[in-house]
Motif scaffolding. Structure first.
Motif, mmCIF file in Angstrom:
data_model
loop_
_atom_site.group_PDB
_atom_site.id
_atom_site.type_symbol
_atom_site.label_atom_id
_atom_site.label_comp_id
_atom_site.label_asym_id
_atom_site.label_seq_id
_atom_site.Cartn_x
_atom_site.Cartn_y
_atom_site.Cartn_z
ATOM 1 N N PHE A 8 -1.620 25.494 5.225
ATOM 2 C CA PHE A 8 -1.495 24.316 4.463
ATOM 3 C C PHE A 8 -1.963 24.560 3.178
ATOM 4 C CE2 PHE A 8 -2.306 20.043 2.970
ATOM 5 C CZ PHE A 8 -0.869 19.519 3.567
ATOM 6 N N ASP A 9 -1.309 24.552 2.174
ATOM 7 C CA ASP A 9 -1.778 24.626 0.829
ATOM 8 C C ASP A 9 -0.821 23.838 -0.017
ATOM 9 O OD1 ASP A 9 -2.580 25.341 -1.744
ATOM 10 O OD2 ASP A 9 -2.997 27.477 -1.229
ATOM 11 N N VAL A 10 -1.337 22.826 -0.581
ATOM 12 C CA VAL A 10 -0.438 21.939 -1.462
ATOM 13 C C VAL A 10 -0.147 22.492 -2.961
ATOM 14 C CG1 VAL A 10 -1.193 19.634 -0.477
ATOM 15 C CG2 VAL A 10 -2.270 20.515 -2.628
ATOM 16 N N THR A 11 -0.948 23.735 -3.095
ATOM 17 C CA THR A 11 -0.637 24.238 -4.433
ATOM 18 C C THR A 11 0.642 25.259 -4.388
ATOM 19 O OG1 THR A 11 -1.980 26.296 -4.160
ATOM 20 C CG2 THR A 11 -3.358 24.327 -4.900
ATOM 21 N N GLU A 54 0.906 -1.140 -0.092
ATOM 22 C CA GLU A 54 0.062 -0.037 -0.072
ATOM 23 C C GLU A 54 0.912 1.181 0.022
ATOM 24 O OE1 GLU A 54 -2.961 -0.546 -1.314
ATOM 25 O OE2 GLU A 54 -3.937 0.814 0.131
ATOM 26 N N LEU A 55 2.122 1.180 0.705
ATOM 27 C CA LEU A 55 2.812 2.403 1.050
ATOM 28 C C LEU A 55 3.256 2.669 -0.456
ATOM 29 C CD1 LEU A 55 4.635 1.872 4.346
ATOM 30 C CD2 LEU A 55 2.824 3.441 3.894
ATOM 31 N N SER A 56 3.839 1.513 -0.911
ATOM 32 C CA SER A 56 4.424 1.777 -2.306
ATOM 33 C C SER A 56 3.525 2.351 -3.480
ATOM 34 C CB SER A 56 5.255 0.549 -2.945
ATOM 35 O OG SER A 56 6.286 0.173 -1.957
ATOM 36 N N ARG A 57 2.523 1.548 -3.272
ATOM 37 C CA ARG A 57 1.236 2.018 -4.357
ATOM 38 C C ARG A 57 0.911 3.484 -4.278
ATOM 39 N NH1 ARG A 57 -4.081 2.610 -4.604
ATOM 40 N NH2 ARG A 57 -4.357 2.414 -2.591
ATOM 41 N N ILE A 58 0.864 3.939 -3.180
ATOM 42 C CA ILE A 58 0.272 5.449 -2.994
ATOM 43 C C ILE A 58 1.512 6.213 -3.461
ATOM 44 C CG2 ILE A 58 -0.506 7.129 -1.337
ATOM 45 C CD1 ILE A 58 -2.035 4.427 0.036
ATOM 46 N N GLU A 59 2.654 5.906 -3.027
ATOM 47 C CA GLU A 59 3.950 6.649 -3.389
ATOM 48 C C GLU A 59 4.063 6.734 -4.861
ATOM 49 O OE1 GLU A 59 7.656 5.038 -2.410
ATOM 50 O OE2 GLU A 59 8.708 6.857 -2.733
ATOM 51 N N GLY A 60 3.703 5.651 -5.610
ATOM 52 C CA GLY A 60 3.691 5.702 -7.075
ATOM 53 C C GLY A 60 2.460 6.386 -7.792
ATOM 54 N N LEU A 61 1.416 6.856 -7.124
ATOM 55 C CA LEU A 61 0.390 7.554 -7.594
ATOM 56 C C LEU A 61 0.550 9.058 -7.136
ATOM 57 C CD1 LEU A 61 -2.971 5.987 -6.156
ATOM 58 C CD2 LEU A 61 -2.269 6.129 -8.691
ATOM 59 N N MET A 62 1.195 9.143 -6.103
ATOM 60 C CA MET A 62 1.129 10.805 -5.820
ATOM 61 C C MET A 62 2.692 11.306 -5.477
ATOM 62 S SD MET A 62 -2.042 10.247 -2.747
ATOM 63 C CE MET A 62 -3.478 9.503 -3.649
ATOM 64 N N ILE A 75 0.883 26.136 -12.709
ATOM 65 C CA ILE A 75 0.167 25.733 -11.706
ATOM 66 C C ILE A 75 0.506 24.237 -11.276
ATOM 67 C CG2 ILE A 75 -2.002 24.925 -10.536
ATOM 68 C CD1 ILE A 75 -3.190 27.371 -11.976
ATOM 69 N N ARG A 76 1.080 24.153 -10.054
ATOM 70 C CA ARG A 76 1.704 22.824 -9.760
ATOM 71 C C ARG A 76 1.322 22.504 -8.237
ATOM 72 N NH1 ARG A 76 5.700 25.204 -12.551
ATOM 73 N NH2 ARG A 76 6.862 25.483 -10.537
ATOM 74 N N VAL A 77 1.326 21.151 -8.108
ATOM 75 C CA VAL A 77 0.933 20.684 -6.624
ATOM 76 C C VAL A 77 1.926 19.918 -6.036
ATOM 77 C CG1 VAL A 77 -1.759 20.922 -6.834
ATOM 78 C CG2 VAL A 77 -0.586 18.794 -7.233
ATOM 79 N N ASP A 78 2.143 19.834 -4.652
ATOM 80 C CA ASP A 78 2.921 18.964 -3.941
ATOM 81 C C ASP A 78 2.443 18.277 -2.853
ATOM 82 O OD1 ASP A 78 5.081 18.235 -2.042
ATOM 83 O OD2 ASP A 78 6.633 19.208 -3.098
ATOM 84 N N LEU A 79 2.195 17.144 -2.850
ATOM 85 C CA LEU A 79 1.310 16.399 -1.812
ATOM 86 C C LEU A 79 2.445 15.982 -0.596
ATOM 87 C CD1 LEU A 79 -1.141 14.424 -3.643
ATOM 88 C CD2 LEU A 79 -1.380 16.606 -2.847
ATOM 89 N N GLY A 80 3.698 16.427 -0.455
ATOM 90 C CA GLY A 80 4.607 16.100 0.438
ATOM 91 C C GLY A 80 4.230 16.279 1.694
ATOM 92 N N LEU A 135 -7.928 12.705 -2.479
ATOM 93 C CA LEU A 135 -6.919 13.508 -1.600
ATOM 94 C C LEU A 135 -6.704 15.004 -1.991
ATOM 95 C CD1 LEU A 135 -5.300 12.452 0.778
ATOM 96 C CD2 LEU A 135 -3.288 12.335 -0.643
ATOM 97 N N LEU A 136 -6.676 15.341 -3.000
ATOM 98 C CA LEU A 136 -6.711 16.485 -3.591
ATOM 99 C C LEU A 136 -7.654 17.334 -2.799
ATOM 100 C CD1 LEU A 136 -5.575 16.182 -7.367
ATOM 101 C CD2 LEU A 136 -4.251 17.555 -5.663
#
Ligand code: AMP
Ligand code: MG
Length: 359
Positions: free
Chosen positions: A126-129, A73-81, A178-183, A111-112
Motif C-alpha cells: 500500500f503506497d499512496v506515492t 464531513e464527507l464533502s469537506r474531506i473530499e474537498g481537501l484530499m 513526485i505525486r500522491v493519490d489518496l484514493g 493522513l499522509l
C-alpha cells in the motif's frame, strides 16, 4: 450449489459495489420505538452514498442534523484530499515543484503520515506515492498500449516515501514528478469522520456507506446487529450476509474497476513493488474497527494476495477471492470465509424516514 460456488457468483465479476449493507431485520425485529432516518446524497466522491441515523421516534430532527453533518464531513474531506478536485490540498501538492514547501492542514498531514505508516506495515504494497504509476497505466488504458519497461522504471523512480518530507505544517518533495493519490485511504478516513460527526449528536446507531465501503455503530432499529449483504452481481438480489455489531467493511476489487490494454484486463490497483497492476486477487473485503484501516488493508490485500493475510493486525478480518468464476479460490482470516451464509433476505427499513439529501 456449494458455498464455494455461490460466493464466486457474488464477487468474481465486475460490479462496482460488491458489499452492501442495509437495515435488514434478521429475526422479526423488536422495534422498541426506534426509527431509521435515511439519506442518499448524490455526488459524494463520485459514487453512491447512503447515510442512516437511528433515533427514538419523535427525535427525527436530531437524526436529520446528524445526517447533514455526516454528509458535510464527507464533502469537506473530499474537498481537501481528492486529486480530482483542482484546488484540493493534495492537488496543490501534486502540482508543486521540487523543494517548494506546500502548506497543508494538520488533517491532511496526519493522513499522509498514516499512509506512510501503512506503507511500512504492508511492506510497500500500500503506497499512496505510486500515483506516477497509476497515471502511467491510466494513460496506457486510454492509448491502448502497454507502457514500456523504461517508462515503468521511470515512474518507479519517483514512487516511494524517500522523496517526501512531512513537517508540522507543510510537505516538500525532492523532485517535481513526485505525486500522491489518496484514493485507497481517504474514503475510509472520510467515513470514519462522518461516523464521528454523527455520534456527537447522540444518535442510537448509524451507518455511513460510500460506494459499498461502510462503517456502522450502535444498533439498527430492530435492535439486532447490522446485516452486511454480499450482493449477487448478476441479479438484483442478496446472496449472503454476515452480521456486524460495530465496525467497518471495505472491499477492493481488481475486476471492479479496470482498463483494457491489448485485450487484457488491468486492475486500477498497482503493485508498487513491480510497477504493474495486480492480477491475482479478484476481490478483497476487510472488516476492521475503522474504515481507514479496512480501506488500507483491502487495497493492500489486493496486492499481497493470500500471504498478506498473515500480515493483518490482530483485530482485522478479511475475505479474499482469487481464481475465476469456474474455479474460485476462497481464503480469509477471522470469520471468513465460513461466516458468509447463504440467506435470502428481504430488505426492510422498519419505520424508515427518507430525508431529502440537501446540500
Ligand atoms: P481501493 O478501491 O480502496 O482499493 O483504492 C484504489 C485506489 O487507490 C486506486 O484507484 C488508486 O487511486 C489508489 N491505488 C492504487 N494502487 C494503490 C496502492 N498499491 N497503494 C495505495 N493506493 C493505491
Ligand atoms: Mg482501499
Amino acid at each position: 450449489m456449494s458455498t464455494q460456488r455461490w460466493i464466486s457468483l457474488v464477487l468474481v465479476t465486475g460490479l462496482a459495489v460488491l458489499v452492501g449493507i442495509g437495515l435488514w431485520q434478521t429475526s422479526g425485529g423488536t422495534g422498541r420505538g426506534y426509527v431509521a432516518v435515511v439519506r442518499e446524497p448524490v455526488g459524494i466522491m463520485g459514487t453512491s452514498c447512503r447515510l442512516v441515523a437511528v433515533v427514538r421516534e419523535g427525535d427525527e430532527e436530531k437524526a436529520e442534523e446528524a445526517l447533514a453533518m455526516a454528509q458535510a464531513e464527507l464533502s469537506r474531506i473530499e474537498g481537501l484530499m481528492s486529486s480530482w478536485i483542482e484546488n484540493s490540498e493534495i492537488s496543490r501538492f501534486n502540482a508543486a515543484g521540487a523543494r517548494q514547501p506546500v502548506k497543508l492542514s494538520a488533517e491532511t498531514l496526519d493522513l499522509l503520515r498514516a499512509a506512510r505508516d501503512a506503507s511500512e506495515a504492508t511492506g510497500g504494497a500500500f503506497d499512496v506515492t505510486c500515483r506516477p504509476l497509476i497515471e502511467l497505466w491510466r494513460a496506457a488504458g486510454e492509448s491502448g498500449q502497454r507502457p514500456t519497461t523504461a517508462e515503468i522504471a521511470e515512474a518507479q523512480m519517483v514512487t516511494g516515501w524517500l522523496g517526501i518530507t512531512l513537517s508540522e505544517h507543510e510537505a516538500i518533495k525532492s523532485s517535481a514528478p513526485i505525486r500522491v493519490d489518496l484514493g485507497g485511504i481517504a474514503k475510509g478516513y472520510a467515513i470514519d469522520r462522518a461516523v464521528e460527526a454523527m455520534r456527537e449528536f447522540g444518535v442510537a446507531g448509524g451507518m455511513v456507506d460510500v460506494g459499498g465501503d461502510l462503517r456502522c455503530f450502535g444498533r439498527p432499529p430492530s435492535g439486532h446487529a447490522w446485516g452486511v449483504q454480499v450482493r449477487d452481481p448478476f441479479a438484483d438480489r442478496v446472496f449472503g450476509e454476515f452480521s456486524l455489531e460495530e465496525g467497518a467493511v471495505c472491499t477492493s476489487g481488481g475486476y471492479a474497476r479496470f482498463t483494457e490494454i491489448e485485450g487484457r484486463r488491468y486492475s486500477h490497483i498497482i503493485d508498487p513493488r513491480r510497477g504493474e497492476p495486480v492480477g491475482h486477487v479478484v476481490s478483497a473485503s476487510v472488516v476492521a474497527p475503522t474504515a481507514q484501516t479496512a480501506d488500507i488493508w483491502a487495497t493492500a490485500l489486493s496486492v499481497l494476495g493470500e500471504p498478506g493475510l498473515e500480515e493483518l493486525p490482530a483485530d482485522v478480518e478479511a475475505l479474499l477471492i482469487a481464481g475465476d468464476a469456474s474455479a474460485p479460490q476462497l481464503s480469509g482470516k477471522g470469520r471468513f470465509p465460513e461466516d458468509l451464509k447463504k440467506k435470502q433476505l428481504f430488505p426492510v427499513f422498519p419505520n424508515a424516514v427518507f430525508s431529502p439529501a440537501g446540500s
